[in-house]
Design a protein around this motif. Structure first.
Motif, mmCIF file in Angstrom:
data_model
loop_
_atom_site.group_PDB
_atom_site.id
_atom_site.type_symbol
_atom_site.label_atom_id
_atom_site.label_comp_id
_atom_site.label_asym_id
_atom_site.label_seq_id
_atom_site.Cartn_x
_atom_site.Cartn_y
_atom_site.Cartn_z
ATOM 1 N N LYS A 1 -4.052 -21.700 -9.175
ATOM 2 C CA LYS A 1 -5.410 -21.255 -8.840
ATOM 3 C C LYS A 1 -5.679 -19.896 -9.475
ATOM 4 N N LYS A 2 -6.951 -19.591 -9.642
ATOM 5 C CA LYS A 2 -7.360 -18.381 -10.342
ATOM 6 C C LYS A 2 -7.133 -17.139 -9.482
ATOM 7 N N PHE A 3 -6.594 -16.107 -10.093
ATOM 8 C CA PHE A 3 -6.408 -14.819 -9.436
ATOM 9 C C PHE A 3 -7.773 -14.164 -9.211
ATOM 10 N N ARG A 4 -7.990 -13.640 -8.002
ATOM 11 C CA ARG A 4 -9.264 -13.021 -7.647
ATOM 12 C C ARG A 4 -9.049 -11.537 -7.357
ATOM 13 N N PRO A 5 -9.170 -10.693 -8.377
ATOM 14 C CA PRO A 5 -8.913 -9.259 -8.171
ATOM 15 C C PRO A 5 -9.821 -8.633 -7.127
ATOM 16 N N GLN A 6 -11.068 -9.108 -7.033
ATOM 17 C CA GLN A 6 -11.987 -8.541 -6.052
ATOM 18 C C GLN A 6 -11.525 -8.815 -4.630
ATOM 19 N N ASN A 7 -10.900 -9.963 -4.418
ATOM 20 C CA ASN A 7 -10.374 -10.284 -3.088
ATOM 21 C C ASN A 7 -9.177 -9.407 -2.753
ATOM 22 N N VAL A 8 -8.351 -9.147 -3.766
ATOM 23 C CA VAL A 8 -7.184 -8.280 -3.564
ATOM 24 C C VAL A 8 -7.647 -6.864 -3.231
ATOM 25 N N ALA A 9 -8.609 -6.364 -3.991
ATOM 26 C CA ALA A 9 -9.107 -5.002 -3.781
ATOM 27 C C ALA A 9 -9.747 -4.837 -2.404
ATOM 28 N N ALA A 10 -10.272 -5.923 -1.852
ATOM 29 C CA ALA A 10 -10.965 -5.856 -0.560
ATOM 30 C C ALA A 10 -10.029 -5.985 0.634
ATOM 31 N N ARG A 11 -8.745 -6.172 0.412
ATOM 32 C CA ARG A 11 -7.808 -6.282 1.535
ATOM 33 C C ARG A 11 -7.807 -4.981 2.347
ATOM 34 N N PRO A 12 -7.680 -5.088 3.649
ATOM 35 C CA PRO A 12 -7.716 -3.892 4.498
ATOM 36 C C PRO A 12 -6.676 -2.844 4.075
ATOM 37 N N VAL B 1 0.837 -1.199 0.000
ATOM 38 C CA VAL B 1 0.000 0.000 0.000
ATOM 39 C C VAL B 1 0.870 1.246 0.000
ATOM 40 N N ARG B 2 1.928 1.240 0.809
ATOM 41 C CA ARG B 2 2.817 2.401 0.882
ATOM 42 C C ARG B 2 3.512 2.663 -0.450
ATOM 43 N N ARG B 3 3.863 1.595 -1.178
ATOM 44 C CA ARG B 3 4.557 1.771 -2.458
ATOM 45 C C ARG B 3 3.577 2.119 -3.579
ATOM 46 N N ASN B 4 2.284 1.936 -3.318
ATOM 47 C CA ASN B 4 1.198 2.465 -4.148
ATOM 48 C C ASN B 4 1.331 2.155 -5.639
ATOM 49 N N PRO B 5 1.200 0.879 -6.029
ATOM 50 C CA PRO B 5 1.310 0.533 -7.456
ATOM 51 C C PRO B 5 0.173 1.101 -8.295
ATOM 52 N N ASP B 6 0.493 1.439 -9.540
ATOM 53 C CA ASP B 6 -0.510 1.901 -10.499
ATOM 54 C C ASP B 6 -1.240 0.732 -11.147
ATOM 55 N N ILE B 7 -0.538 -0.401 -11.263
ATOM 56 C CA ILE B 7 -1.104 -1.616 -11.862
ATOM 57 C C ILE B 7 -0.743 -2.794 -10.970
ATOM 58 N N ILE B 8 -1.686 -3.703 -10.794
ATOM 59 C CA ILE B 8 -1.430 -4.938 -10.058
ATOM 60 C C ILE B 8 -1.675 -6.117 -10.991
ATOM 61 N N PHE B 9 -0.688 -6.985 -11.077
ATOM 62 C CA PHE B 9 -0.831 -8.236 -11.829
ATOM 63 C C PHE B 9 -0.829 -9.388 -10.838
ATOM 64 N N GLY B 10 -1.712 -10.349 -11.051
ATOM 65 C CA GLY B 10 -1.716 -11.556 -10.247
ATOM 66 C C GLY B 10 -1.501 -12.773 -11.112
ATOM 67 N N SER B 11 -0.659 -13.678 -10.619
ATOM 68 C CA SER B 11 -0.437 -14.941 -11.323
ATOM 69 C C SER B 11 -0.203 -15.996 -10.251
ATOM 70 N N TRP B 12 -1.309 -16.542 -9.753
ATOM 71 C CA TRP B 12 -1.236 -17.519 -8.677
ATOM 72 C C TRP B 12 -1.151 -18.910 -9.287
ATOM 73 N N CYS B 13 0.006 -19.485 -9.241
ATOM 74 C CA CYS B 13 0.240 -20.774 -9.891
ATOM 75 C C CYS B 13 -0.670 -21.857 -9.305
ATOM 76 N N VAL C 1 -4.927 2.269 -2.668
ATOM 77 C CA VAL C 1 -3.942 1.987 -3.719
ATOM 78 C C VAL C 1 -4.462 2.479 -5.073
ATOM 79 N N ALA C 2 -3.596 3.130 -5.816
ATOM 80 C CA ALA C 2 -3.991 3.700 -7.112
ATOM 81 C C ALA C 2 -4.572 2.641 -8.044
ATOM 82 N N ALA C 3 -3.950 1.483 -8.095
ATOM 83 C CA ALA C 3 -4.426 0.423 -8.991
ATOM 84 C C ALA C 3 -5.841 -0.020 -8.644
ATOM 85 N N VAL C 4 -6.150 -0.056 -7.361
ATOM 86 C CA VAL C 4 -7.492 -0.453 -6.918
ATOM 87 C C VAL C 4 -8.492 0.642 -7.258
#
Length: 272
Positions: free
Chosen positions: A213-224, A199-211, A229-232
């Motif tokens: 299992k399927k990447f769940r962007p909604q779960n990532v966005a919902a993290r406390p 969060v502090r490093r504040n990425p503009d884009i987030i890529f997920g590649s969970w070997c 975060v700009a990407a969210v």
């Protein structure tokens, strides 16, 4: 070396414990040499229909491999050391590569091509991939602003990008927000102990590649705290299939980097 002599001296029955060597041998037109593959293989798709699956990533059916009577087994990384040890003790020739960078991937591709008497063809295919990467890098060099990118290789625990992925992010036009972790070869050394640091490093884009299992962007966005975060905030969360980016071979150097670049360019047009 005489081509026919090279063919005669090359391994005829190869087991590939990971996908990248399978894909490469198919690209070289040497798929007839493959007698066993990883169960994770999806590139090329027809390999799953044509070849018996004999391994996962950290485990393998040793008896099934031995029954195939391979004269060469190709593996990748320290994670397959136990499999390699079992096969070596059974008298099988095993070559385990440990490539981590883009340069090392190209080196391994050439070595495998040379092993099957296809050194010249391998060099031609490598040159084509290098030219494509150079063209992507040239386009990316003209971006007015490079996005900060967080690449998540796993979610629990949080693991950031391995070195070749970090390098491909740079080629594609972005900046990996954890370059110091990318230099670490082992996954356990790329664990992000404090998710708040992302969060502090504040990425503009987030890529997920969970070997596996399927990447769940909604779960990532919902993290406390991740709502800051700009990407969210801009909806810049994307999945790249692990088969396209986390295999240290042709896939990452072609389809994987192309996906990274396409998304970076789209972001630049909208936010640059």
């Amino acid at each position: 070396m005489n081509p026919s002599l090279a063919q005669a001296m090359s391994p005829r029955r190869i087991v590939c414990l990971t996908e990248e060597t399978t894909e490469w041998l198919y690209l070289l037109g040497q798929e007839n040499r493959i007698v066993g593959i990883s169960g994770y293989t999806v590139r090329p798709r027809r390999a799953r229909e044509e070849k018996p699956r004999v391994s996962a990533f950290t485990s393998a059916k040793i008896d099934k491999i031995l029954a195939l009577e391979p004269d060469c087994v190709l593996g990748f990384s320290d994670m397959q050391a136990d499999i390699a040890g079992s096969l070596i003790r059974a008298g099988v020739q095993v070559t385990v590569f440990n490539q981590r960078s883009v340069t090392e991937i190209f080196s391994v591709l050439y070595q495998v091509a040379a092993m099957v008497g296809q050194g010249e063809q391998g060099l031609a295919l490598i040159a084509d991939m290098q030219q494509r990467l150079a063209a992507i890098a040239k386009t990316a060099a003209g971006l007015p602003r490079r996005p900060k990118i967080y690449f998540e290789e796993w979610d629990v625990p949080l693991i950031s990008a391995i070195r070749w992925v970090s390098e491909l992010i740079g080629i594609a036009g972005g900046d990996d927000i954890f370059p110091e972790l990318a230099a670490q070869s082992l996954g356990k050394h790329r664990i992000i102990a404090d998710g708040a640091e992302i969060v502090r490093r504040n990425p503009d884009i987030i890529f997920g590649s969970w070997c596996g299992k399927k990447f769940r962007p909604q779960n990532v966005a919902a993290r406390p705290g991740w709502g800051e975060v700009a990407a969210v905030q801009t909806g810049q969360l994307f999945e790249i299939k692990s088969a396209d980016i986390l295999q240290p071979g042709p896939a990452a150097l072609t389809d994987g980097v192309a996906q990274l670049h396409r998304i970076v360019m789209a972001w630049s047009q909208a936010h640059g």
